[in-house]
Scaffold this motif. Structure first.
Motif, short mmCIF file in Angstrom:
data_model
loop_
_atom_site.label_atom_id
_atom_site.label_comp_id
_atom_site.label_asym_id
_atom_site.label_seq_id
_atom_site.Cartn_x
_atom_site.Cartn_y
_atom_site.Cartn_z
N THR A 184 42.07 43.62 70.26
CA THR A 184 40.89 43.66 71.16
C THR A 184 40.25 45.01 71.45
O THR A 184 40.67 45.73 70.78
N GLU A 185 39.17 45.03 72.05
CA GLU A 185 38.58 46.54 72.61
C GLU A 185 39.45 47.07 73.17
O GLU A 185 39.10 48.40 73.38
N VAL A 186 40.56 46.59 73.92
CA VAL A 186 41.35 47.28 74.77
C VAL A 186 42.75 47.69 73.77
O VAL A 186 43.27 46.72 73.40
N GLU A 187 42.79 49.00 73.75
CA GLU A 187 44.14 49.45 73.24
C GLU A 187 45.28 48.91 73.79
O GLU A 187 45.37 49.27 74.94
N GLY A 188 46.09 48.44 73.02
CA GLY A 188 47.35 48.05 73.48
C GLY A 188 47.37 46.43 74.07
O GLY A 188 48.33 45.93 74.40
N LEU A 189 46.11 45.70 73.88
CA LEU A 189 45.89 44.30 74.16
C LEU A 189 45.66 43.72 72.64
O LEU A 189 44.71 44.01 72.18
N SER A 190 46.47 42.82 72.35
CA SER A 190 46.35 41.78 71.21
C SER A 190 46.10 40.49 71.61
O SER A 190 46.54 39.97 72.87
N LEU A 191 45.51 39.53 70.80
CA LEU A 191 45.09 37.96 70.98
C LEU A 191 45.72 37.34 69.96
O LEU A 191 45.49 37.66 68.68
#
Length: 264
Positions: free
Chosen positions: A80-87
């Motif tokens: 995702t656009e947030v580093e460390g956040l996956s979907l």
């Protein structure tokens, strides 16, 4: 090992998806490695984080649930656009999974092996669930270590609470005896009204220390952020909604650290 948390409430419109996106993003910005899992056929989590139509060659959560011998969650996870956040994304195909799961082996446990492996990869895993008790929600509850319950500060939230607790007890009895209520989050809170204050008091009296000190206010920026495909912290970091979820993330980490101290 991660906490796998199902964000659930059989009542719709309580802020499950909003909480999943914004709490996960706030934790990721606090240097936590976080996975969010979209188990709702409406796929609002996927679109709300700006990843509608994005998926790996292996597919979405639909393929992960219905294909045979699937064990590696990394085959389905997108950044995702947030580093460390996956979907782990979803799309409309997930609607058919409710019917298809009926004829599959271990139909209540299709998600669990994937997320057992994900515990090694991620600090936190949050599962966004639909507002119903079908096989998708059941898979989430069987795969989870705990439940995070968002509750709006209104009369109808209290009315549906008994049904929710009955559901959780049934899942504990039949499928996942270790499932626990990890936290209760008051959402759309307005302490200026007598009803809001009364509901908050009754929830805190019922759940005790399970209720987070942080509550989430009604906030226009929170409502706007999904249309931009962003968590509110990236949409407007100075908004009351962003401040509330950052505060919740700090409380979340603090609670987890205290639990670890008690265990040792």
């Amino acid at each position: 090992m991660a906490n796998v948390l199902a964000v659930t409430n059989q009542k719709g419109g309580v802020g499950k998806t909003t909480t999943t996106i914004n709490l996960a993003a706030s934790l990721a910005l606090a240097d936590q490695n976080v996975l969010i899992v979209d188990m709702d056929p409406q796929a609002n989590l996927t679109s709300g984080i700006g990843r509608k139509g994005s998926f790996q060659p292996a597919g979405t959560v639909y393929e992960a649930l219905t294909a045979e011998n699937v064990t590696d969650v990394r085959d389905f996870v997108v950044a995702t656009e947030v580093e460390g956040l996956s979907l782990l994304p979803a799309d409309r195909n997930l609607t058919g999974a409710e019917v298809e799961l009926v004829s599959l082996d271990d139909r209540e446990r299709r998600l669990r092996p994937l997320l057992q492996q994900a515990k090694i990869e991620f600090d936190y895993v949050f599962i966004d669930t639909p507002p119903s008790l079908g096989f998708l929600t059941l898979n989430a509850l069987v795969a989870a270590d705990g439940v995070l319950i968002p509750l709006t500060c209104d009369y109808f939230a209290l009315e549906g609470l008994a049904e929710l607790m009955t559901t959780l007890r049934r899942v504990q009895a039949s499928f996942n005896p270790e499932l626990e209520i990890s936290g209760v989050l008051l959402t759309m809170a307005d302490n200026r009204t007598n009803l809001g204050q009364q509901v908050a008091k009754e929830v805190r009296d019922f759940f005790g220390e399970k209720v987070f000190d942080t509550s989430i206010p009604r906030n226009i920026r929170l409502a706007e952020a999904p249309s931009h495909g962003l968590p509110v912290i990236l949409h407007d970091v100075r908004s009351k909604g962003a401040e509330a979820y950052l505060s919740l993330a700090k409380e979340f980490i603090s609670r987890r650290q205290n639990c670890r101290k008690e265990e040792t």
